[in-house]
Design a protein around this motif. Structure first.
Motif, PDB file in Angstrom:
ATOM      1  N   THR A   1       0.843  -1.193   0.000  1.00  0.00           N
ATOM      2  CA  THR A   1       0.000   0.000   0.000  1.00  0.00           C
ATOM      3  C   THR A   1       0.880   1.245   0.000  1.00  0.00           C
ATOM      4  O   THR A   1       2.008   1.236   0.503  1.00  0.00           O
ATOM      5  CB  THR A   1      -0.936   0.048   1.225  1.00  0.00           C
ATOM      6  N   ASP A   2       0.335   2.324  -0.553  1.00  0.00           N
ATOM      7  CA  ASP A   2       1.058   3.587  -0.587  1.00  0.00           C
ATOM      8  C   ASP A   2       0.059   4.702  -0.863  1.00  0.00           C
ATOM      9  O   ASP A   2      -1.064   4.455  -1.325  1.00  0.00           O
ATOM     10  CB  ASP A   2       2.142   3.562  -1.667  1.00  0.00           C
ATOM     11  N   ALA A   3       0.454   5.925  -0.578  1.00  0.00           N
ATOM     12  CA  ALA A   3      -0.370   7.106  -0.849  1.00  0.00           C
ATOM     13  C   ALA A   3       0.549   8.297  -1.058  1.00  0.00           C
ATOM     14  O   ALA A   3       1.658   8.369  -0.504  1.00  0.00           O
ATOM     15  CB  ALA A   3      -1.343   7.373   0.302  1.00  0.00           C
ATOM     16  N   GLY A   4       0.069   9.267  -1.866  1.00  0.00           N
ATOM     17  CA  GLY A   4       0.862  10.440  -2.203  1.00  0.00           C
ATOM     18  C   GLY A   4       0.697  11.571  -1.206  1.00  0.00           C
ATOM     19  O   GLY A   4       0.115  11.417  -0.129  1.00  0.00           O
ATOM     20  N   LEU A   5       1.198  12.749  -1.598  1.00  0.00           N
ATOM     21  CA  LEU A   5       1.139  13.935  -0.752  1.00  0.00           C
ATOM     22  C   LEU A   5      -0.287  14.459  -0.647  1.00  0.00           C
ATOM     23  O   LEU A   5      -1.073  14.350  -1.592  1.00  0.00           O
ATOM     24  CB  LEU A   5       2.048  15.027  -1.322  1.00  0.00           C
ATOM     25  N   VAL A   6      -0.622  15.043   0.489  1.00  0.00           N
ATOM     26  CA  VAL A   6      -1.980  15.540   0.741  1.00  0.00           C
ATOM     27  C   VAL A   6      -1.922  17.025   1.080  1.00  0.00           C
ATOM     28  O   VAL A   6      -0.849  17.598   1.291  1.00  0.00           O
ATOM     29  CB  VAL A   6      -2.651  14.754   1.887  1.00  0.00           C
ATOM     30  N   GLN A   7      -3.114  17.629   1.157  1.00  0.00           N
ATOM     31  CA  GLN A   7      -3.192  19.027   1.573  1.00  0.00           C
ATOM     32  C   GLN A   7      -4.529  19.298   2.237  1.00  0.00           C
ATOM     33  O   GLN A   7      -5.538  18.672   1.904  1.00  0.00           O
ATOM     34  CB  GLN A   7      -2.989  19.977   0.385  1.00  0.00           C
ATOM     35  N   PRO A   8      -4.574  20.238   3.195  1.00  0.00           N
ATOM     36  CA  PRO A   8      -5.827  20.634   3.842  1.00  0.00           C
ATOM     37  C   PRO A   8      -6.546  21.688   3.002  1.00  0.00           C
ATOM     38  O   PRO A   8      -6.062  22.107   1.951  1.00  0.00           O
ATOM     39  CB  PRO A   8      -5.357  21.210   5.174  1.00  0.00           C
ATOM     40  N   TYR A   9      -7.698  22.146   3.494  1.00  0.00           N
ATOM     41  CA  TYR A   9      -8.394  23.242   2.817  1.00  0.00           C
ATOM     42  C   TYR A   9      -7.528  24.507   2.776  1.00  0.00           C
ATOM     43  O   TYR A   9      -7.618  25.309   1.839  1.00  0.00           O
ATOM     44  CB  TYR A   9      -9.706  23.558   3.530  1.00  0.00           C
ATOM     45  N   ALA A  10      -6.724  24.699   3.803  1.00  0.00           N
ATOM     46  CA  ALA A  10      -5.850  25.872   3.863  1.00  0.00           C
ATOM     47  C   ALA A  10      -4.668  25.541   4.762  1.00  0.00           C
ATOM     48  O   ALA A  10      -4.784  24.749   5.711  1.00  0.00           O
ATOM     49  CB  ALA A  10      -6.600  27.100   4.399  1.00  0.00           C
ATOM     50  N   TRP A  11      -3.512  26.163   4.467  1.00  0.00           N
ATOM     51  CA  TRP A  11      -2.319  25.929   5.267  1.00  0.00           C
ATOM     52  C   TRP A  11      -2.212  26.908   6.428  1.00  0.00           C
ATOM     53  O   TRP A  11      -1.359  26.754   7.312  1.00  0.00           O
ATOM     54  CB  TRP A  11      -1.066  26.040   4.400  1.00  0.00           C
ATOM     55  N   THR A  12      -3.059  27.928   6.434  1.00  0.00           N
ATOM     56  CA  THR A  12      -3.021  28.931   7.498  1.00  0.00           C
ATOM     57  C   THR A  12      -4.413  29.094   8.096  1.00  0.00           C
ATOM     58  O   THR A  12      -5.411  28.647   7.526  1.00  0.00           O
ATOM     59  CB  THR A  12      -2.535  30.287   6.959  1.00  0.00           C
ATOM     60  N   GLY A  13      -4.481  29.761   9.239  1.00  0.00           N
ATOM     61  CA  GLY A  13      -5.762  30.009   9.896  1.00  0.00           C
ATOM     62  C   GLY A  13      -5.993  29.025  11.023  1.00  0.00           C
ATOM     63  O   GLY A  13      -5.664  27.841  10.928  1.00  0.00           O
ATOM     64  N   MET A  14      -6.588  29.511  12.113  1.00  0.00           N
ATOM     65  CA  MET A  14      -6.799  28.678  13.296  1.00  0.00           C
ATOM     66  C   MET A  14      -7.718  27.495  13.017  1.00  0.00           C
ATOM     67  O   MET A  14      -7.516  26.405  13.542  1.00  0.00           O
ATOM     68  CB  MET A  14      -7.371  29.542  14.424  1.00  0.00           C
ATOM     69  N   MET A  15      -8.757  27.713  12.181  1.00  0.00           N
ATOM     70  CA  MET A  15      -9.723  26.640  11.949  1.00  0.00           C
ATOM     71  C   MET A  15      -9.083  25.456  11.227  1.00  0.00           C
ATOM     72  O   MET A  15      -9.490  24.313  11.418  1.00  0.00           O
ATOM     73  CB  MET A  15     -10.911  27.175  11.145  1.00  0.00           C
ATOM     74  N   ASN A  16      -8.088  25.707  10.384  1.00  0.00           N
ATOM     75  CA  ASN A  16      -7.463  24.642   9.611  1.00  0.00           C
ATOM     76  C   ASN A  16      -6.109  24.212  10.166  1.00  0.00           C
ATOM     77  O   ASN A  16      -5.443  23.366   9.560  1.00  0.00           O
ATOM     78  CB  ASN A  16      -7.287  25.092   8.156  1.00  0.00           C
ATOM     79  N   MET A  17      -5.702  24.776  11.314  1.00  0.00           N
ATOM     80  CA  MET A  17      -4.383  24.478  11.842  1.00  0.00           C
ATOM     81  C   MET A  17      -4.181  22.990  12.184  1.00  0.00           C
ATOM     82  O   MET A  17      -3.125  22.423  11.864  1.00  0.00           O
ATOM     83  CB  MET A  17      -4.101  25.347  13.071  1.00  0.00           C
ATOM     84  N   PRO A  18      -5.151  22.303  12.839  1.00  0.00           N
ATOM     85  CA  PRO A  18      -4.924  20.879  13.117  1.00  0.00           C
ATOM     86  C   PRO A  18      -4.692  20.062  11.847  1.00  0.00           C
ATOM     87  O   PRO A  18      -3.810  19.192  11.812  1.00  0.00           O
ATOM     88  CB  PRO A  18      -6.214  20.449  13.835  1.00  0.00           C
ATOM     89  N   ASP A  19      -5.461  20.349  10.781  1.00  0.00           N
ATOM     90  CA  ASP A  19      -5.274  19.614   9.527  1.00  0.00           C
ATOM     91  C   ASP A  19      -3.962  20.000   8.847  1.00  0.00           C
ATOM     92  O   ASP A  19      -3.289  19.148   8.247  1.00  0.00           O
ATOM     93  CB  ASP A  19      -6.447  19.872   8.573  1.00  0.00           C
ATOM     94  N   ALA A  20      -3.584  21.287   8.908  1.00  0.00           N
ATOM     95  CA  ALA A  20      -2.333  21.717   8.291  1.00  0.00           C
ATOM     96  C   ALA A  20      -1.141  21.031   8.953  1.00  0.00           C
ATOM     97  O   ALA A  20      -0.216  20.558   8.272  1.00  0.00           O
ATOM     98  CB  ALA A  20      -2.195  23.240   8.375  1.00  0.00           C
ATOM     99  N   MET A  21      -1.153  20.959  10.273  1.00  0.00           N
ATOM    100  CA  MET A  21      -0.063  20.295  10.983  1.00  0.00           C
ATOM    101  C   MET A  21      -0.050  18.800  10.686  1.00  0.00           C
ATOM    102  O   MET A  21       1.015  18.207  10.482  1.00  0.00           O
ATOM    103  CB  MET A  21      -0.207  20.537  12.491  1.00  0.00           C
ATOM    104  N   ALA A  22      -1.241  18.177  10.616  1.00  0.00           N
ATOM    105  CA  ALA A  22      -1.323  16.745  10.315  1.00  0.00           C
ATOM    106  C   ALA A  22      -0.852  16.450   8.895  1.00  0.00           C
ATOM    107  O   ALA A  22      -0.185  15.439   8.645  1.00  0.00           O
ATOM    108  CB  ALA A  22      -2.754  16.254  10.513  1.00  0.00           C
ATOM    109  N   ALA A  23      -1.199  17.335   7.948  1.00  0.00           N
ATOM    110  CA  ALA A  23      -0.788  17.134   6.563  1.00  0.00           C
ATOM    111  C   ALA A  23       0.726  17.220   6.428  1.00  0.00           C
ATOM    112  O   ALA A  23       1.351  16.429   5.699  1.00  0.00           O
ATOM    113  CB  ALA A  23      -1.464  18.161   5.660  1.00  0.00           C
ATOM    114  N   ARG A  24       1.347  18.176   7.109  1.00  0.00           N
ATOM    115  CA  ARG A  24       2.804  18.298   7.035  1.00  0.00           C
ATOM    116  C   ARG A  24       3.479  17.046   7.602  1.00  0.00           C
ATOM    117  O   ARG A  24       4.453  16.540   7.030  1.00  0.00           O
ATOM    118  CB  ARG A  24       3.261  19.548   7.795  1.00  0.00           C
ATOM    119  N   ALA A  25       2.970  16.557   8.718  1.00  0.00           N
ATOM    120  CA  ALA A  25       3.553  15.350   9.312  1.00  0.00           C
ATOM    121  C   ALA A  25       3.342  14.140   8.409  1.00  0.00           C
ATOM    122  O   ALA A  25       4.242  13.302   8.243  1.00  0.00           O
ATOM    123  CB  ALA A  25       2.936  15.112  10.689  1.00  0.00           C
ATOM    124  N   PHE A  26       2.171  14.041   7.812  1.00  0.00           N
ATOM    125  CA  PHE A  26       1.862  12.926   6.914  1.00  0.00           C
ATOM    126  C   PHE A  26       2.765  12.959   5.682  1.00  0.00           C
ATOM    127  O   PHE A  26       3.305  11.929   5.265  1.00  0.00           O
ATOM    128  CB  PHE A  26       0.384  13.003   6.505  1.00  0.00           C
TER     129      PHE A  26
END
Length: 717
Positions: free
Chosen positions: A407-432
């Protein structure tokens, strides 16, 4: 790194060519195969069948299909079998306490990937009941030849096989047209099967359509988000050669909408096309089967009207998936009456899962959210099986399967890389994106069982099976940590939020089972008793990350050790036979299972409570009548982690009647005749009602359907 699927497919097809063209033994076989028929034999007349195997076909299949648009629901009533409530035609199978992808579901021998983070298009949803010819159920000790990548067993759904004209008959034209109605959801359906055949060719068409509104409960409410519509059709071209049958089947499944009462989302379109190429041949040395299959899926989710609609954009979620598979299997009979079987398989799934931005939304934008990019799950398997008959009373089966799952998967991205509402997803996407996402599993399955037939009426089956299932792409690669994004991955029907883990290990089940079966020679009495125990290493459960609003939780998939045990009983006994009253038969099934997370001590999720079904059937001439009562015990063993609701015990009473002429069949039924109000023990939570304000926290379990008058008509030509 394993070879590509194209290379594996080439090897498989080359093997078919070498086997067919080069083997000198093939020239000695001159007998053509007869037309393929799928006829269910009575238990007493089929001593070769495994005592643990069940079949739904013939009259039983027709009766159940008259009351449902959902193919997987046709297995309910079989001992040890149940279904999770899901969409109107896409419920999830439960086999002896193990459910969903832990059960391998094949359609005409082909596995189908679920391309949805909410399990809205499981394998059983791709064929409506109007197209089903038979369903085989192989629990716990299923042979390795039936398939891998499961720990529970196999459900094999088959559609009508091609048939050819008899010698000298000329051109044969045949078919069947059917229609159905179910009052509980104002549901209607139609089906058509037609074929034209000669002695050497067959061209057939199968089509089915079904539509239903929100169903009504016993206390008069309409359960929101239970409406649906689906179209299903296929065209089959088959050629009869001197040694076998070559067939090409292609078709399309389309659903413009399907409500999901236990999910936050609904299906707003699912469009799938497929093509299956198959060869089945018989030669002097044995039999060979070769298959190649392709399927593409375009899947869309958003909110239907019951959940607020999508006039202002809603929350669109799109998935594109593709399945490619090929297999080659051979059977060589042995002089003792047994056989040696072997085969190779390759299966690849590719998926892209993205959520388009919503104009004007500060949370869902400004860019596309990529849930899975270039997701790949590639499975290659090799298996061998030896069936022996060391004596007249004994049959043994020993099989092994070795599989590699990449199994494998490519690079991902959140709705936005900035902003408090999207910060948990932005941090998770960078780690992923920063981590290695490629994983490889080397899996081994073993089935060893014996069948003892001390006399012509009794058989005993017992054995051990080691079964392995690798995580799905969503279990490994659903990366979002935001409260909203993680709640969009949820296939358990609990409306909780889930986060994947790339480091998940495969589930390995050590299964023990035994079945005792008695069937009188005249078929008037029969009893089957099965008992089983499963120890599962690496069972994919979950651990809590956070508490969410309104009683929901955020969870991460995690490996634990689990234990399941249970038993099931089924039987029948003829109680009268007379010219005036025809033949009367008592039937019954009883099932019980319990499961535990050994790490936490919590009960496993969605364990079926004690269930008893008793029926009285009368058959006289062309008529068949049945009265049935279903008792379901209290569900008090619930999964605390997921806040699984408890449900009370209940009883349902059903009446069914059928008439079958030479060309016409009529089925009439009154299900839940007393209009009992009850909660579905495997229904999950009624999120559709909850979101519309129909209930207050704590959220209610999903209510079951009320009284339904069902009518089904079929005409054969």
């Amino acid at each position: 790194m394993s070879r590509s699927l194209c290379g594996r497919t080439a090897v498989l097809m080359a093997g078919v060519a070498v086997t067919t063209l080069s083997n000198p033994l093939l020239a000695r076989a001159q007998t053509a195969l007869p037309p393929i028929q799928a006829v269910a034999a009575p238990e007493a007349a089929d001593p070769a069948r495994s005592p643990g195997e069940r079949q739904v076909t013939g009259e039983l299949l027709a009766r159940r299909a008259a009351g449902s648009a959902d193919t997987m629901s046709l297995v309910t009533g079989e001992p040890g079998m149940a279904v999770y409530a899901n969409g109107g035609f896409s419920s999830l199978p439960v086999m002896r306490g193990l459910a969903d992808s832990r059960v391998l579901v094949t359609v005409d021998g082909v596995g189908i990937t679920t391309f949805c983070p909410n399990n809205m298009n499981p394998p059983g949803s791709y064929v409506l009941p109007g197209r089903v010819d038979a369903i085989s159920i192989l629990p716990t000790l299923s042979p390795v030849s039936a398939g891998g990548d499961n720990i529970a067993g196999v459900i094999a759904v088959t559609t009508r096989p091609p048939a050819f004209a008899e010698a000298g008959e000329g051109l044969r034209v045949s078919g069947e047209v059917g229609a159905s109605y179910r009052s509980v959801a104002d549901a209607v359906g139609a089906s058509l099967q037609a074929a034209i055949a000669g002695e050497r060719f067959s061209l057939g068409y199968e089509g089915a359509w079904s539509r239903g509104d929100n169903y009504r409960t016993g206390d008069g409410r309409r359960v929101r988000s239970t409406l649906y519509e689906a179209y299903d059709q296929a065209l089959t071209l088959a050629l009869l050669t001197d040694h076998g049958v070559v067939s090409l089947r292609a078709g399309r499944h389309f659903s413009p909408y399907e409500g999901f009462p236990t999910q936050r989302m609904d299906l707003t379109e699912n469009d799938s096309s497929f093509a299956d190429l198959r060869y089945e041949g018989t030669y002097g040395w044995g039999e060979v089967t070769a298959k190649a299959s392709w399927r593409t899926v375009n899947h869309e989710m958003n909110f239907l009207a019951d959940k607020g609609g999508s006039a202002t954009g809603g929350m669109p979620m799109n998935t594109q998936g593709r399945d490619l598979s090929a297999s080659l299997a051979a059977t060589v009979p042995l002089t003792d009456g047994g056989a040696v079987r072997g085969g190779i398989e390759a299966h690849r799934s590719d998926v892209d899962d993205w959520w388009p931005p919503v104009a004007g939304s500060t949370m869902m934008g400004p860019q596309t959210y990529w849930n899975i990019t270039d997701g790949r799950r590639e499975r290659t398997g090799l298996w061998v099986e030896w069936e022996a008959k060391p004596s007249a009373d004994w049959t043994t089966l020993l099989g092994a399967r070795v599989e590699r799952v990449d199994t494998d998967a490519g690079l991902v991205q959140p709705y936005a890389w900035t902003g408090m509402m999207n910060m948990p997803d932005a941090m998770a996407a960078r780690a992923f994106n920063a981590r290695d996402r490629s994983r490889a599993d080397d899996n081994v399955d073993v089935t060893a069982k014996a069948i003892w037939r001390p006399n012509t009426t009794t058989s005993v089956e017992f054995g051990y099976a080691r079964k392995t299932r690798s995580p799905t792409l969503y279990e490994r690669y659903a990366w979002g940590l935001g409260l909203m994004s993680s709640s969009m991955t949820s296939f358990a029907g609990d409306a909780n939020a889930y986060v994947g883990d790339p480091d998940l290990k495969p589930e390995v089940a050590h299964n023990l089972a035994a079945t005792l079966k008695y069937a009188s020679l005249d078929g008037k009495r029969g009893l089957t008793f099965g008992v089983y125990r499963s120890q599962v290493e690496g069972f994919i459960d979950a651990v809590k990350l956070a508490d969410l609003a309104k009683g929901f939780v955020q969870l991460r998939f995690a490996n634990v050790d689990a234990h399941l045990r249970g038993f099931d009983v089924s039987g029948h006994a003829q109680v009268w036979e007379s010219p005036a009253l025809g033949r009367g038969t008592l039937t019954g099934t009883l099932s019980w299972v319990e499961g535990e997370n050994r790490d936490s001590g919590d009960d496993l999720y969605h364990m079926t409570p004690l269930t008893l079904r008793l029926g009285l059937e009368q058959a006289k001439g062309r008529w068949t009548h049945q009265a049935e009562v279903e008792f379901v015990g209290e569900k008090d063993a619930v999964n605390a982690l997921r806040h699984e609701p408890k449900t009370a015990a209940y009883a349902l009473f059903n009446l069914r009647s059928g008439w079958k002429g030479d060309r016409v069949r009529v089925d009439l039924a009154a299900e839940n005749l007393l209009d009992t109000a009850y909660d579905l023990p495997l229904g999950g939570v009624s999120f559709g009602d909850f979101k519309a304000g129909g209930s207050l926290p704590p959220i209610r379990p999903l209510r079951g359907p009320g009284r339904s008058i069902n009518l089904s008509l079929a005409y054969a030509f």
